[in-house]
Motif scaffolding. Structure first.
Motif, mmCIF file in Angstrom:
data_model
loop_
_atom_site.group_PDB
_atom_site.id
_atom_site.type_symbol
_atom_site.label_atom_id
_atom_site.label_comp_id
_atom_site.label_asym_id
_atom_site.label_seq_id
_atom_site.Cartn_x
_atom_site.Cartn_y
_atom_site.Cartn_z
ATOM 1 N N LEU B 103 0.838 -1.194 0.000
ATOM 2 C CA LEU B 103 0.000 0.000 0.000
ATOM 3 C C LEU B 103 0.876 1.247 0.000
ATOM 4 N N GLU B 104 1.939 1.198 0.773
ATOM 5 C CA GLU B 104 2.892 2.325 0.771
ATOM 6 C C GLU B 104 3.482 2.524 -0.615
ATOM 7 N N LYS B 107 1.140 4.377 -2.727
ATOM 8 C CA LYS B 107 1.034 5.787 -2.358
ATOM 9 C C LYS B 107 2.193 6.607 -2.902
ATOM 10 N N GLN B 123 -7.587 -1.069 -1.097
ATOM 11 C CA GLN B 123 -6.936 0.215 -0.798
ATOM 12 C C GLN B 123 -5.935 0.614 -1.869
ATOM 13 N N VAL B 127 -6.082 4.094 -4.056
ATOM 14 C CA VAL B 127 -4.970 5.039 -4.171
ATOM 15 C C VAL B 127 -4.618 5.263 -5.638
ATOM 16 N N GLU B 130 -6.192 7.780 -8.170
ATOM 17 C CA GLU B 130 -5.779 9.186 -8.201
ATOM 18 C C GLU B 130 -4.717 9.437 -9.272
#
Lengths: 249, 249
Positions: B103-104, B107, B123, B127, B130
């Motif tokens: 997930l990091e 991001k 998730q 992210v 975007e």
DNA sequence: AAATTTCATGCAAAATGGCGCAAAATGTGT
DNA sequence: ACACATTTTGCGCCATTTTGCATGAAATTT
């Protein structure tokens, strides 16, 4: 459900939405409002939230707003999903489509509801992951960025192998003669597939969608069994839909 | 049923559900509630759980202790994904698996990266929505509640029809001889399918996963091409992995 | 100003916790 | 194998906590 677990849940709700209403908590958690009030009082004394009339909000968030209703500007959607809730029973197979109204529906579902839910929207799936008794099935496929939902061939393919008791359709436009319409072609096709695989089709539509026409046709009006708006069922602007044979909630 | 066995069972239940009720335990374990109460008291004194009215909760789950070591782990995860970023180029087809480290990674991806990303985690997909230049494809299927990722047959089926340049694997356990392991069978099968469809497999693992063994085998160690940890590549605890022919970043 | 909703308080029923005791099970030494 | 100590367990009794309801006050909405 014991006290600590409830309070933990309240904290989590607060983290997610920055606000909670006593009524909604009591519905979700199946306890009396008194109990919720007592929980909120305890948590407020521990400084974990700030009590306001009708509920509570995250203490960090509170400095910016002081009324719940400012935050709950989307109250017509809440009205709609409250009514829609009555259509749901335990052990149903449910399709939940995209749109903010459907997201509200997911948020308000009782925590102990037993059901199988298929959805193509990421946020709905995320919310439903908090419900221990719901089997959540994500309809995969290419994601439409803006609406954060999966659309297109993959979804349609998957749908073709299944059947649901009820389908909650997000509604961009619903018109008594034109039918249901969408502003994206693939989204329209996806919705059509959802309709085809469901015993009952429910359209959740805030009043501004009534009579609206979008570029791409989803399906004809007679495919919609139930229409839920924020108006009372006998409201004059629903007359035409009632005459079209749609049950109004 | 012996005391130790019972208490072990309670700990396991707690790990699975983060909460237990005294009554339910007494029914499941066929002993009186008094006995359960005594067990809970002992475990609470040893700090292995937190007693609450009507049962117990996982002690780590409740307080900020949890968030503290999350913060600690977070900085190593950021280190890892920074390094992993160098493996990504424009126009790649990328699989991003579950786990907080991945997930990091999502991001931190550059906003203007052009790529096609397949992921089974909600998730990550959110992210990536975007990122205007990334085609996101959600791998659909039954959702695993805790990890919020799609697992099982549907995902495996979908994967079988595709091919990726690189796959970023979440890692529960990686061991030089046992290989990659997971704590859920379907998750293991899903990961195996991802590996099979990728030209290069990258394992993102914070150091605590090194040498760890989970119940279900994903695949053998030689399927991993690149290992990324928060340590410098020449760190002594990576020796064994380097000898196994894995490139260390 | 009236109506509705939300809040606080007191109270009783139900659920849960704690303590002592005795029976049962387990462990120990001879 | 036997007697004895120790641990574990279940039960009864009572204290405590929790919960829902009733009532009236306070706040909010119409």
């Amino acid at each position: 459900m014991q006290k600590e677990e409830r309070q933990q849940f309240i904290i989590e709700e607060l983290r997610a939405y920055n606000k909670v209403k006593s009524i909604e908590l009591s519905e979700k958690l199946k306890v009396s409002e008194d109990t919720i009030r007592r929980d909120l009082k305890e948590l407020a004394e521990k400084g974990q939230l700030k009590k306001v009339h009708g509920g509570a909000m995250s203490s960090s968030f509170s400095s910016f707003h002081n009324s719940l209703d400012n935050i709950y500007a989307h109250s017509s959607k809440v009205k709609i999903v409250r009514k829609a809730l009555s259509l749901i029973e335990d052990n149903m197979v449910i399709i939940i489509d995209g749109g903010t109204t459907n997201l509200e529906l997911a948020k308000i579902l009782p925590l102990d509801l037993k059901a199988t839910v298929f959805t193509n929207t990421l946020q709905v799936a995320l919310v439903l992951c908090e419900h221990p008794e719901i089997d959540v099935c994500m309809l995969g496929g290419k994601l439409h960025k803006g609406s954060k939902l999966a659309i297109g061939l993959d979804v349609v393919n998957y749908l073709s192998e299944m059947h649901a008791d009820i389908c909650f359709m997000g509604t961009s436009g619903i018109h008594t003669t034109i039918g249901i319409t969408e502003n994206d072609r693939e989204e329209a096709i996806t919705k059509r597939a959802m309709i085809a695989r469901s015993s009952r089709v429910v359209s959740l539509a805030i009043s501004e969608k009534l009579g609206k026409i979008q570029p791409f046709k989803v399906d004809s009006i007679d495919k919609v069994h139930i229409l839920v708006t924020e108006f009372a069922p006998n409201h004059h602007s629903l007359e035409a839909f009632r005459n079209a044979g749609i049950k109004i909630l």
